[in-house]
Design a protein around this motif. Structure first.
Motif, mmCIF file in Angstrom:
data_model
loop_
_atom_site.group_PDB
_atom_site.id
_atom_site.type_symbol
_atom_site.label_atom_id
_atom_site.label_comp_id
_atom_site.label_asym_id
_atom_site.label_seq_id
_atom_site.Cartn_x
_atom_site.Cartn_y
_atom_site.Cartn_z
ATOM 1 N N ALA A 46 0.965 -1.084 -0.085
ATOM 2 C CA ALA A 46 -0.026 -0.048 -0.101
ATOM 3 C C ALA A 46 0.816 1.227 0.186
ATOM 4 C CB ALA A 46 -0.873 -0.146 1.119
ATOM 5 N N ASP A 47 2.055 1.347 0.821
ATOM 6 C CA ASP A 47 2.678 2.603 0.961
ATOM 7 C C ASP A 47 3.654 2.843 -0.458
ATOM 8 O OD1 ASP A 47 2.060 2.709 3.449
ATOM 9 O OD2 ASP A 47 3.692 1.963 4.511
ATOM 10 N N GLN A 48 3.970 1.478 -1.080
ATOM 11 C CA GLN A 48 4.733 1.597 -2.312
ATOM 12 C C GLN A 48 3.764 2.264 -3.081
ATOM 13 O OE1 GLN A 48 6.015 -2.622 -2.648
ATOM 14 N NE2 GLN A 48 7.297 -1.874 -4.324
ATOM 15 N N ILE A 49 2.685 1.642 -3.613
ATOM 16 C CA ILE A 49 1.440 2.295 -4.476
ATOM 17 C C ILE A 49 1.330 3.979 -4.259
ATOM 18 C CG2 ILE A 49 -0.951 1.845 -5.114
ATOM 19 C CD1 ILE A 49 -0.117 -0.964 -4.508
ATOM 20 N N ALA A 50 1.050 4.001 -2.840
ATOM 21 C CA ALA A 50 0.628 5.429 -2.613
ATOM 22 C C ALA A 50 1.721 6.350 -3.100
ATOM 23 C CB ALA A 50 0.359 5.510 -1.179
ATOM 24 N N ALA A 51 3.092 6.104 -2.970
ATOM 25 C CA ALA A 51 3.990 6.968 -3.153
ATOM 26 C C ALA A 51 4.345 7.051 -4.594
ATOM 27 C CB ALA A 51 5.471 6.343 -2.528
ATOM 28 N N ASP B 230 -5.030 -11.841 -10.409
ATOM 29 C CA ASP B 230 -5.271 -11.794 -11.748
ATOM 30 C C ASP B 230 -5.341 -9.928 -12.203
ATOM 31 O OD1 ASP B 230 -5.450 -14.183 -13.023
ATOM 32 O OD2 ASP B 230 -7.539 -14.473 -12.596
ATOM 33 N N SER B 231 -5.700 -9.587 -11.029
ATOM 34 C CA SER B 231 -5.889 -7.927 -11.496
ATOM 35 C C SER B 231 -4.578 -7.514 -11.630
ATOM 36 C CB SER B 231 -6.667 -7.283 -10.420
ATOM 37 O OG SER B 231 -6.073 -6.974 -9.517
ATOM 38 N N MET C 69 -2.811 -5.353 -14.919
ATOM 39 C CA MET C 69 -2.100 -3.997 -14.813
ATOM 40 C C MET C 69 -0.796 -3.927 -15.440
ATOM 41 S SD MET C 69 -3.219 -2.271 -11.102
ATOM 42 C CE MET C 69 -4.972 -2.715 -10.506
ATOM 43 N N VAL C 70 -0.077 -5.050 -14.964
ATOM 44 C CA VAL C 70 1.192 -5.115 -15.699
ATOM 45 C C VAL C 70 1.127 -4.810 -17.194
ATOM 46 C CG1 VAL C 70 3.068 -6.567 -16.331
ATOM 47 C CG2 VAL C 70 2.304 -6.383 -13.838
ATOM 48 N N ARG C 71 0.108 -5.661 -17.807
ATOM 49 C CA ARG C 71 -0.027 -5.658 -19.182
ATOM 50 C C ARG C 71 -0.410 -4.427 -19.926
ATOM 51 N NH1 ARG C 71 -3.715 -10.296 -19.482
ATOM 52 N NH2 ARG C 71 -2.524 -11.700 -18.556
ATOM 53 N N TYR C 72 -1.384 -3.829 -18.946
ATOM 54 C CA TYR C 72 -1.872 -2.339 -19.422
ATOM 55 C C TYR C 72 -0.713 -1.143 -19.272
ATOM 56 C CZ TYR C 72 -4.243 2.056 -19.610
ATOM 57 O OH TYR C 72 -4.661 3.398 -19.811
ATOM 58 N N PHE C 73 0.170 -1.377 -18.231
ATOM 59 C CA PHE C 73 1.183 -0.242 -18.022
ATOM 60 C C PHE C 73 2.274 -0.584 -19.333
ATOM 61 C CE2 PHE C 73 0.127 -0.303 -13.363
ATOM 62 C CZ PHE C 73 -0.875 0.550 -13.689
ATOM 63 N N GLY C 74 2.419 -1.674 -19.726
ATOM 64 C CA GLY C 74 3.422 -2.374 -20.761
ATOM 65 C C GLY C 74 4.775 -1.299 -20.727
ATOM 66 N N ASN C 75 5.027 -0.588 -22.076
ATOM 67 C CA ASN C 75 6.156 0.213 -21.926
ATOM 68 C C ASN C 75 5.911 1.458 -21.732
ATOM 69 O OD1 ASN C 75 7.950 -1.790 -22.256
ATOM 70 N ND2 ASN C 75 7.427 -2.024 -24.390
ATOM 71 N N MET D 7 6.980 -2.007 -10.538
ATOM 72 C CA MET D 7 6.368 -1.974 -8.982
ATOM 73 C C MET D 7 5.527 -3.057 -8.988
ATOM 74 S SD MET D 7 4.435 0.928 -6.742
ATOM 75 C CE MET D 7 2.831 0.971 -7.954
ATOM 76 N N ILE D 8 4.298 -2.851 -9.874
ATOM 77 C CA ILE D 8 3.307 -3.934 -9.947
ATOM 78 C C ILE D 8 3.792 -5.547 -10.048
ATOM 79 C CG2 ILE D 8 1.102 -4.734 -10.627
ATOM 80 C CD1 ILE D 8 0.624 -2.264 -9.039
ATOM 81 N N GLU D 9 4.838 -5.595 -10.835
ATOM 82 C CA GLU D 9 5.297 -6.753 -11.021
ATOM 83 C C GLU D 9 5.791 -7.510 -9.779
ATOM 84 O OE1 GLU D 9 6.632 -6.714 -15.928
ATOM 85 O OE2 GLU D 9 8.115 -6.377 -14.461
ATOM 86 N N GLY D 10 6.701 -6.581 -9.070
ATOM 87 C CA GLY D 10 7.285 -7.018 -7.997
ATOM 88 C C GLY D 10 6.092 -7.256 -6.900
#
Ligand SMILES: [Fe+2]
Ligand SMILES: [Fe+2]
Length: 178
Positions: A85-90, A136-137, A141-147, A155-158
């Motif tokens: 949560a902290d990583q995402i907020a930052a 799954d979600s 997101m990883v796919r959507y963010f892509g390059n 970050m989301i991959e981690g």
């Protein structure tokens, strides 16, 4: 070496960087749809916060002969989810957005559910379901963010990798309780 030119010449890069310095990390080369990225990251934030609350509830409510080890696992996961949560907020702030910590609507924004569960097995199953939803979600997101936004993607991959570990832990716990 293949004849692959560097994309932008140095003069243009330097000039571009001087424009809109108030935008910080968000440069002209940011090709993602920033509003959508922030919205998705706020949903991920809500998911993590709901997971913190659910794991905390399960940690304090875990009783029975097998409770000790399971409770320790719940607490560890709660701490991991708080870190996410902290990583995402930052990251949301880096993108010049505002992290949504409003408890109102938290469950609606979250992908994962908050189910209390009566028994230790119920709790583990509900946590496993929540992890599987997050997995799954986040993969989407990883796919959507892509390059377009590699930093948010990494970050989301981690985080995704940790959720997969959580799901694996829970499946093993379920096996031990049988
Ligand atoms: Fe998480
Ligand atoms: Fe998790």
């Amino acid at each position: 070496m293949a004849d692959k030119p560097f994309l932008t010449d140095i003069k243009t890069l330097r000039e571009r960087a001087r424009k809109h310095i108030e935008r910080g990390a968000v440069t002209e080369g940011y090709t993602a749809d920033r509003e959508t990225v922030i919205k998705l990251l706020n949903e991920a934030l809500a998911t993590e916060l709901v997971c913190v609350l659910r794991y905390k509830r399960h940690y304090f409510m875990a009783t029975g002969i097998n409770a000790e080890g399971v409770a320790a696992e719940f607490l560890e996961h709660a701490t991991d989810e708080q870190g996410h949560a902290d990583q995402i907020a930052a990251r949301i702030v880096q993108l010049a957005g505002a992290p949504n910590f409003n408890p109102e609507g938290l469950l609606t924004r979250s992908h994962a559910e908050y189910v209390e569960g009566d028994t230790l097995t119920d709790m583990i199953k509900e946590d496993l379901v929540a992890e599987r939803i997050a997995i799954d979600s986040y993969r989407e997101m990883v796919r959507y963010f892509g390059n377009d936004d590699p930093t948010s993607r990494r970050m989301i991959e981690g985080i995704l990798a940790v959720e997969e570990e959580h799901a694996d832990d829970l499946v093993n716990l379920l096996g031990e309780l049988k």
